[in-house]
Scaffold this active site. Structure first.
Site, PDB file in Angstrom:
ATOM      1  N   GLU A 159     -11.115 -27.351   6.904  1.00 49.89           N
ATOM      2  CA  GLU A 159     -10.096 -26.880   7.001  1.00 49.89           C
ATOM      3  C   GLU A 159      -9.936 -25.625   6.648  1.00 49.89           C
ATOM      4  O   GLU A 159      -9.841 -24.718   5.961  1.00 49.89           O
ATOM      5  CB  GLU A 159      -9.627 -27.656   5.291  1.00 49.89           C
ATOM      6  CG  GLU A 159      -9.901 -29.339   5.373  1.00 49.89           C
ATOM      7  CD  GLU A 159      -9.390 -29.942   4.510  1.00 49.89           C
ATOM      8  OE1 GLU A 159      -9.474 -29.069   3.472  1.00 49.89           O
ATOM      9  OE2 GLU A 159      -9.326 -31.210   3.802  1.00 49.89           O
ATOM     10  N   GLU A 360     -10.687 -36.963   7.674  1.00 52.21           N
ATOM     11  CA  GLU A 360     -10.725 -37.521   6.217  1.00 52.21           C
ATOM     12  C   GLU A 360      -9.066 -37.530   6.413  1.00 52.21           C
ATOM     13  O   GLU A 360      -8.168 -37.593   7.045  1.00 52.21           O
ATOM     14  CB  GLU A 360     -10.521 -36.104   5.501  1.00 52.21           C
ATOM     15  CG  GLU A 360     -12.175 -35.240   4.986  1.00 52.21           C
ATOM     16  CD  GLU A 360     -12.052 -34.169   4.552  1.00 52.21           C
ATOM     17  OE1 GLU A 360     -11.722 -33.623   3.335  1.00 52.21           O
ATOM     18  OE2 GLU A 360     -13.139 -33.129   4.562  1.00 52.21           O
TER      19      GLU A 360
HETATM   20  O1  IFM Z   1     -13.037 -32.664  -0.991  1.00 50.50           O
HETATM   21  C1  IFM Z   1     -11.966 -32.528  -0.749  1.00 50.50           C
HETATM   22  C2  IFM Z   1     -13.566 -31.874   0.955  1.00 50.50           C
HETATM   23  O2  IFM Z   1     -14.150 -31.258   0.008  1.00 50.50           O
HETATM   24  C3  IFM Z   1     -12.338 -31.097   1.943  1.00 50.50           C
HETATM   25  N1  IFM Z   1     -10.944 -32.259   2.055  1.00 50.50           N
HETATM   26  C4  IFM Z   1      -9.841 -32.656   1.080  1.00 50.50           C
HETATM   27  C5  IFM Z   1     -10.764 -33.719  -0.192  1.00 50.50           C
HETATM   28  C6  IFM Z   1     -10.545 -33.888  -1.343  1.00 50.50           C
HETATM   29  O3  IFM Z   1      -9.099 -32.781  -1.274  1.00 50.50           O
END
Ligand code: IFM
Length: 446
Positions: A159, A360
């Site tokens: 990210e 994710e």
């Molecule tokens: O916890 C975070 C992760 O580190 C990166 N993506 C989003 C998740 C939830 O907010």
């Protein structure tokens, strides 16, 4: 209704990140950030889930559910605690983690940078430091030389848009907490270059590995007036990175919700003009970020907004609704599992034919039945995208464990597995069993 069938070689997994679960990440910038008198963090990460010591048990839990992939990150601050000094014990630790993952019959997916930096690099400006991309490449070479042979999936930077926006524009309470557009753009350049160098290094050392970045993407929605601001934010937070990834082996997509940007119609053309003129852009963007942060805290329930410094909040209210009547998660996000299919479709449109992995997707909730619903609805929407030709190769849920949610502390519970903070006891939730059953059978029952 017949079941929705997924391909036999689909990656089904759960993810973690080192700082959020391992504990005692003392050489990192976040460790220092959590301890500043003006920290936005309601509590420090501390021992986290003690995963650095308990990794074998946690990996066994994951394997026991029926999932086939574990995505985790290796911690730069542990591996290179002082500039140019590499800690062989730390490298050896990650070698053992990879071996354990393999021994459990799981596919390891390794993230090389997940938000944290070694403190020594942060002290020099972090991703803005001219030497940051080269230092990142040097560290990546050490890691890949040590564990590369057993790992087929590498994520370079997690990210990058969130790292830049959250820390260098100061939007999410991340370090270094600068609040200016020049710092933000400098970090974006560093992250893009870091990704490119890491990708080249992985390919040189391990030519059969698949390497890509993992992108935070939103399902964006804007009215006519909000469209210029929405397009600007999407370009700066997502597209600059997606464009730098046209040569990646896969695109990692990470989506949690939909974001709506609304402004009175007349403001639209003015905003477009202002965003194209550097001095006005520098004034307008921090202002917009502040406005949006304020708006979020007005509309969300206590504790579900971006917390004010030291405001611990309640960790979210079950059944809470947003300003427009939408259901909210503990994070204050709209509950919208299908947003992930919108972003996967967009990634596929931007990079036709390129394999995509949902690296994710998850929900912070105190009610696991909501997580079950989130998984089922998200997968159904993804299946429809695949039926339309989107080359989706896997679904990795965030997160394996309840863990340290950065500037929101431990009250946001994202885990397929609950972690008791006092005893570190793990409890596998029904959502983990559900996802495991889907993984084993390759079928989602309607
Ligand atoms: O916890 C975070 C992760 O580190 C990166 N993506 C989003 C998740 C939830 O907010």
């Amino acid at each position: 209704m017949p079941p929705l069938v997924f391909p036999p070689d689909f990656l089904w997994g759960a993810a973690t990140a080192a700082h959020q679960v391992e504990g005692d990440n003392v050489h990192s910038d976040w460790w220092a950030w959590e301890r500043r008198p003006d920290t936005p963090c309601p509590e420090p990460s501390g021992i986290a889930c003690d995963h650095y010591r308990r990794f074998a048990d946690d990996i066994a839990l994951l394997a026991g559910t029926g999932l086939n992939t574990y995505r985790f990150s290796v911690e730069w601050a542990r591996i290179e605690p002082a500039e140019g000094t590499f800690d062989e014990a730390a490298i050896d630790h990650y070698r053992r983690v990879v071996e354990t993952v393999r021994a459990q019959g799981l596919e390891p997916m390794v993230t090389l940078h997940h938000f944290t930096l070694p403190a020594w690099l942060a002290d020099r400006g972090g991703w803005r430091a001219p030497e940051a991309p080269a230092r990142f490449e040097r560290y990546v070479r050490r890691v890949v030389a040590a564990i590369g042979g057993a790992v087929e999936w590498f994520c370079t930077v997690n990210e990058p848009g969130v790292v830049a926006f959250g820390g260098y524009l100061g939007a999410l309470g991340f370090p270094p907490g600068t609040r200016d557009v020049a710092a933000w753009k400098g970090a974006i350049r560093g992250l893009v270059e870091g990704h490119r160098r890491a990708r080249a290094a992985v390919r040189e050392l391990h030519p059969t590995a698949r390497v890509g970045a993992t992108h935070s993407m939103q399902e964006w929605e804007a009215d006519q007036g909000g469209r210029p601001v929405m397009e600007y934010l999407r370009r700066m937070n997502e597209d600059v990175f997606l464009e730098a990834c046209t040569d990646d082996d896969f695109i990692g997509v990470q989506t949690y919700t939909r974001v709506r940007v609304g402004l009175p119609t007349l403001v639209g053309p003015l905003a477009r003009l202002a965003l194209a003129v550097p001095p006005l852009e520098s004034a307008l963007v921090p202002l917009t970020v502040r406005r949006e942060t304020r708006r979020a805290s007005e509309q969300a329930p206590a504790g579900a907004s971006e917390p004010a410094p030291r405001d611990r909040g309640s960790g979210g209210v079950a059944g809470a609704l947003g300003r427009d009547g939408e259901r909210l998660t503990q994070m204050g996000y709209e509950f919208r599992p299908q947003a992930v299919a919108a972003t996967v479709r967009r990634a596929a449109a931007l990079h036709p034919g390129r394999p995509i992995v949902v690296t994710e997707h998850g929900v912070a909730t105190g009610d696991d039945a909501e997580r079950v619903e989130f998984i089922q609805q998200g997968l159904a929407a993804l299946h429809a995208a695949m039926a339309d030709g989107v080359p989706l190769r896997g679904y990795i849920h965030w997160s394996l464990l309840d863990n340290f949610e950065w500037a929101r502390g431990y009250e946001m519970t994202f885990g397929l597995v609950a972690v008791d903070r006092a005893t570190q006891a793990r409890t596998v939730r029904p959502s983990a069993h559900l996802l495991g059953r889907i993984a084993r059978s390759g079928r989602l029952e309607p």
